[in-house]
Design an enzyme around this catalytic site. Structure first.
Site, PDB file in Angstrom:
ATOM      1  N   PRO A 296       0.771  -1.424  -0.110  1.00  6.65           N
ATOM      2  CG  PRO A 296       0.183  -0.751   2.053  1.00  6.65           C
ATOM      3  CD  PRO A 296       1.099  -1.580   1.437  1.00  6.65           C
TER       4      PRO A 296
ATOM      5  CD  GLU B 220      -2.384  -5.245   7.777  1.00  5.85           C
ATOM      6  OE1 GLU B 220      -3.699  -4.741   7.973  1.00  5.85           O
ATOM      7  OE2 GLU B 220      -1.567  -4.261   7.587  1.00  5.85           O
TER       8      GLU B 220
ATOM      9  CE  LYS C 109      -0.346  -2.682  -7.839  1.00  3.56           C
ATOM     10  NZ  LYS C 109      -0.093  -1.441  -7.807  1.00  3.56           N
TER      11      LYS C 109
ATOM     12  CB  SER D 265      -9.148  -0.992   0.543  1.00  3.91           C
ATOM     13  OG  SER D 265      -9.362  -1.783  -0.829  1.00  3.91           O
TER      14      SER D 265
END
EC number: 1.2.1.19
Length: 477
Positions: free
Chosen positions: A150, A248, A175, A227
């Site tokens: 993230p 997570e 990524k 998310s």
């Protein structure tokens, strides 16, 4: 002049096949700092092919060899700390002091933990569970892993992905978030001098690129921090290929404050833990539940503590926290704060001004919300604390557990019995007592319910990147 970023595949930086691009924006001032490709199916294929080629060799290295590689990586991070900080600051706007202390320093420690963990995996004792036959357990790497990180802690979340996967002997295609790729690319460059080609590959892109990775037939496991919406998509796609998944996801952490707590110190701590990194932390304090008898007094204390914080200064060293990460998220938060219902009170802060320099949100405290209100039930991911009151332990637990998330929580009290009862009843993967947010490499991090499943950190995370094989020998053969 902004730079054009490249993928890192098979030990080298390469141009992406995909022709579409993303502008990387510094959220402190809205200035473009880089252009990133949106990798397509050809890029994803190339990355997984490289990881597959490297998997057999890397998977058969000894734990000592993997330990040394991770220790060398930690040393390289220390030596290039300033470069990593600058790369990340350009993408996140986080104060440099925060990146240095809370990501680089902590990340080095976590890498060294995972280096040690590489040498501790074990199975059950070998013995004769059936007469004339000896059985034992092999712990093996799952193989090739797809990982998605993230934008809230780009460097540290990459460490949490790469550390256990490499310690267990896996190869990786990772990524980073489309808005914060640069510190991950610096990490890839450092790893290129340490690991064999193809062990770690980085592809840049958006959600579509991530979907291509999850759909790809090569990875045996998919790991996402993101998310709930993204987690559900990943879980559904991974299930079609019977891939392992590690998710997570979000949080809506309650802090349950009893009247016997040190209220002044608790208020200051909760504001700090709720606004750190602009509240862009899935473990951040978001819901303050305070005993009714001290509710009004405690709300005033929170407001005073919030008023002492600084953000939005041009000199980011003066800021206690930085901006929200991107314009889309900034607008979402503004819209949520504009919908505060009439029965609630914005004690301090509120809707940030639009059109200013950077995506800054003031520290915000809101009281009077009801349990079914949007700001109680949905993750805000901003420096916003809501305050509700409770009359007894049963109501406190009901309010705390009455959301879809189950990642983190805390209890604030001077009574040991109260603390013990609440830690048992709170339905969250982590419960802190008289503190919040703090993490150590030796202890697992991960949640329940809509917060996902699987553990980061600790030996539990390394085990998740392994598979268990039973081997049986016939003694007479």
């Amino acid at each position: 002049m902004s730079s054009r970023l490249q993928n890192f595949i098979d030990g080298a930086f390469v141009e992406a096949h995909g022709q579409d691009t993303i502008e990387i924006i510094n959220p402190t001032d809205g200035r473009q700092v880089a252009v990133s490709p949106i990798s397509d199916a050809a890029d994803v294929d190339a990355a997984f092919a490289a990881a597959q080629r490297a998997a057999t060799t890397w998977g058969r290295t000894t734990p000592a060899e993997r330990q040394k590689a991770l220790l060398d990586f930690a040393d390289a991070v220390e030596a290039h700390a300033e470069e990593l900080v600058e790369a990340q600051h350009r993408n996140t706007g986080q104060p440099r002091w925060m990146i240095t202390q809370e990501e680089i320093g902590m990340g080095v420690d976590h890498l060294r933990f995972f280096a040690g963990a590489a040498r501790t995996l074990e199975g059950r004792a070998a013995m004769e569970y059936m007469e004339g036959h000896t059985s034992y357990i092999r712990r093996e790497p799952v193989g090739v892993v797809a990982q998605v990180t993230p934008w809230n802690y780009p460097f540290l979340m990459a460490v949490w992905k790469l550390g256990p996967a490499l310690a267990a002997g896996n190869t990786v295609v990772l990524k980073p978030s489309d808005t914060t790729p640069e510190s991950t690319l610096v990490m890839a460059q450092l790893l290129g001098d340490i690991l064999p080609a193809g062990v770690v590959n980085v592809v840049l892109g958006d959600g579509g690129t991530g979907q291509l990775m999850v759909e790809h037939p090569t990875p045996a496991m998919v790991s996402l921090t993101g998310s709930v919406r993204a987690g559900r998509q990943v879980a559904a796609t991974a299930a079609r290929g019977l891939k392992q998944s590690h998710l997570e996801l979000g949080g809506k952490a309650p802090a349950v404050v009893f009247a016997d707590a040190d209220l002044e110190a608790t208020a200051k701590a909760l504001v700090e833990f709720g606004t750190f990194n602009a509240g862009q932390d899935c473990t951040a304090v978001t819901r303050v539940l305070v005993e009714h008898s001290v509710h009004d007094e405690f709300v005033e204390m929170l407001a005073r503590a919030a008023a002492e914080l600084t953000t939005g200064e041009a000199d980011e060293s003066k800021n206690d926290y930085g901006p929200l990460n991107n314009s889309r998220h900034f607008q979402t938060v503004r819209e949520k704060l504009s919908r505060v219902p009439a029965h609630a009170t914005v004690v301090t802060g509120g809707v940030p001004e639009a059109g200013g320099a950077g995506y800054f949100v003031p520290p915000t405290v809101i009281s009077g919300l009801r349990q079914d209100d949007e700001l109680i039930q949905e993750e805000t991911f901003a420096p916003v604390l809501t305050v509700q009151s409770f009359s007894d332990e049963a109501e406190a637990v009901a309010l705390a557990n009455g959301v879809a998330y189950g990642l983190a929580s805390s209890v604030w009290t001077s009574d040991h019995g109260t603390a013990m009862r609440l830690t048992r009843e709170l339905d969250f993967g982590c419960v802190w007592v008289n503190t919040h947010v703090l993490l150590v490499a030796e202890m697992p991090h991960g949640g329940f319910k809509d917060s996902g499943y699987g553990k980061d950190l600790s030996l539990y995370s390394v085990e998740e990147y392994t598979r268990v094989k039973h081997v049986m020998h016939a003694l007479g053969q």
